[in-house]
Design a protein around this motif. Structure first.
Motif, mmCIF file in Angstrom:
data_model
loop_
_atom_site.group_PDB
_atom_site.id
_atom_site.type_symbol
_atom_site.label_atom_id
_atom_site.label_comp_id
_atom_site.label_asym_id
_atom_site.label_seq_id
_atom_site.Cartn_x
_atom_site.Cartn_y
_atom_site.Cartn_z
ATOM 1 N N ALA A 21 138.582 88.282 91.258
ATOM 2 C CA ALA A 21 137.296 87.843 90.703
ATOM 3 C C ALA A 21 137.507 87.053 89.420
ATOM 4 C CB ALA A 21 136.394 89.046 90.441
ATOM 5 N N GLU A 22 138.406 87.514 88.584
ATOM 6 C CA GLU A 22 138.684 86.805 87.342
ATOM 7 C C GLU A 22 139.264 85.416 87.635
ATOM 8 O OE1 GLU A 22 141.295 87.534 83.317
ATOM 9 O OE2 GLU A 22 140.491 89.282 84.359
ATOM 10 N N LEU A 23 140.199 85.357 88.561
ATOM 11 C CA LEU A 23 140.805 84.068 88.903
ATOM 12 C C LEU A 23 139.805 83.127 89.581
ATOM 13 C CD1 LEU A 23 144.308 85.291 90.101
ATOM 14 C CD2 LEU A 23 143.837 83.795 88.149
ATOM 15 N N VAL A 24 138.990 83.647 90.476
ATOM 16 C CA VAL A 24 137.988 82.804 91.132
ATOM 17 C C VAL A 24 137.033 82.240 90.091
ATOM 18 C CG1 VAL A 24 135.967 82.876 92.660
ATOM 19 C CG2 VAL A 24 138.141 83.782 93.449
ATOM 20 N N GLY A 25 136.663 83.060 89.114
ATOM 21 C CA GLY A 25 135.801 82.579 88.044
ATOM 22 C C GLY A 25 136.446 81.480 87.216
ATOM 23 N N GLU A 26 137.763 81.557 87.069
ATOM 24 C CA GLU A 26 138.487 80.577 86.260
ATOM 25 C C GLU A 26 138.822 79.299 87.035
ATOM 26 O OE1 GLU A 26 142.001 82.618 84.905
ATOM 27 O OE2 GLU A 26 140.843 84.053 83.713
ATOM 28 N N ILE A 27 139.325 79.464 88.263
ATOM 29 C CA ILE A 27 139.871 78.309 88.982
ATOM 30 C C ILE A 27 139.191 78.017 90.315
ATOM 31 C CG2 ILE A 27 142.144 78.543 87.903
ATOM 32 C CD1 ILE A 27 143.136 79.809 90.553
ATOM 33 N N GLY A 28 138.307 78.914 90.773
ATOM 34 C CA GLY A 28 137.651 78.733 92.066
ATOM 35 C C GLY A 28 138.463 79.337 93.192
ATOM 36 N N ALA A 29 137.795 79.576 94.306
ATOM 37 C CA ALA A 29 138.446 80.209 95.453
ATOM 38 C C ALA A 29 139.437 79.284 96.141
ATOM 39 C CB ALA A 29 137.402 80.694 96.448
ATOM 40 N N GLY A 30 139.188 77.982 96.102
ATOM 41 C CA GLY A 30 140.067 77.032 96.774
ATOM 42 C C GLY A 30 141.476 77.015 96.213
#
Length: 190
Positions: A21-30
């Motif tokens: 969740a933290e990474l998706v918030g930072e860089i997106g799911a792609g």
């Protein structure tokens, strides 16, 4: 106590979902990679793969956690809810409005948007929840028209806010939320 070391600690699955969740918030799911999630969670890639064998499984886990969070909020509200008309609609709209603004859920929802556009099947669990919610409202609402309108208004407002698209001021939002509350408590005047 059999497992004194585990009390209060997050499970590996929770650590992975938090890191993702933290990474998706930072860089997106792609741009999310399993290696980056494992590193952020402080686990080996094998530990991550044990819980989520693919990136798709991880994204599905993130979506399911969001669904579970809304369900938990609904249950907490149900325990405190006053009796009255359209109980489920009142609980549903309040839960969605409580959870839509800011924080991790907003970041994750925005980050997952691209992934769900590329793979619409990721939204299948959400489609099931939406269908079940509709059936629940149909079977429990004293004023179905009011309940459905309130739910649609809440979904529209929360989606605008979830994706940072809302044009409404705080004053506008308060007015809308009060109107939604009036709909589910007093119904539609004929």
């Amino acid at each position: 106590m059999l497992f004194p070391c585990t009390r209060g600690r997050k499970s590996s699955r929770e650590k992975i979902l938090d890191a993702a969740a933290e990474l998706v918030g930072e860089i997106g799911a792609g741009r999310l990679t399993l290696e980056a999630v494992a590193e952020k969670a402080g686990l080996s890639k094998g530990g991550l793969l044990y819980n989520f064998p693919t990136k798709e499984a991880l994204l599905q886990g993130m979506i399911q956690r969001m669904i579970d969070q809304v369900a938990s909020e609904r249950e907490a509200l149900r325990e405190r809810a006053a009796p009255g008309p359209n109980l489920e609609a009142r609980i549903l709209t309040k839960a969605l409005l409580n959870m839509c603004c800011g924080g991790k859920m907003q970041e994750v929802a925005t980050g997952l948007l691209a992934a769900t556009a590329e793979n619409p099947r990721l939204l299948d669990p959400l489609r099931q929840v939406i269908g079940a919610t509709l059936e629940q409202l149909k079977s429990t609402s004293e004023d179905l028209d009011a309940a459905l309108l309130a739910w649609l208004a809440t979904e529209g407002l929360s989606n605008l806010e979830m994706h940072s698209l809302s044009p409404f001021s705080e004053e506008d939002r308060d007015r809308i939320v009060k109107a939604i509350d009036r709909l589910v408590t007093k119904g539609i005047a004929e």
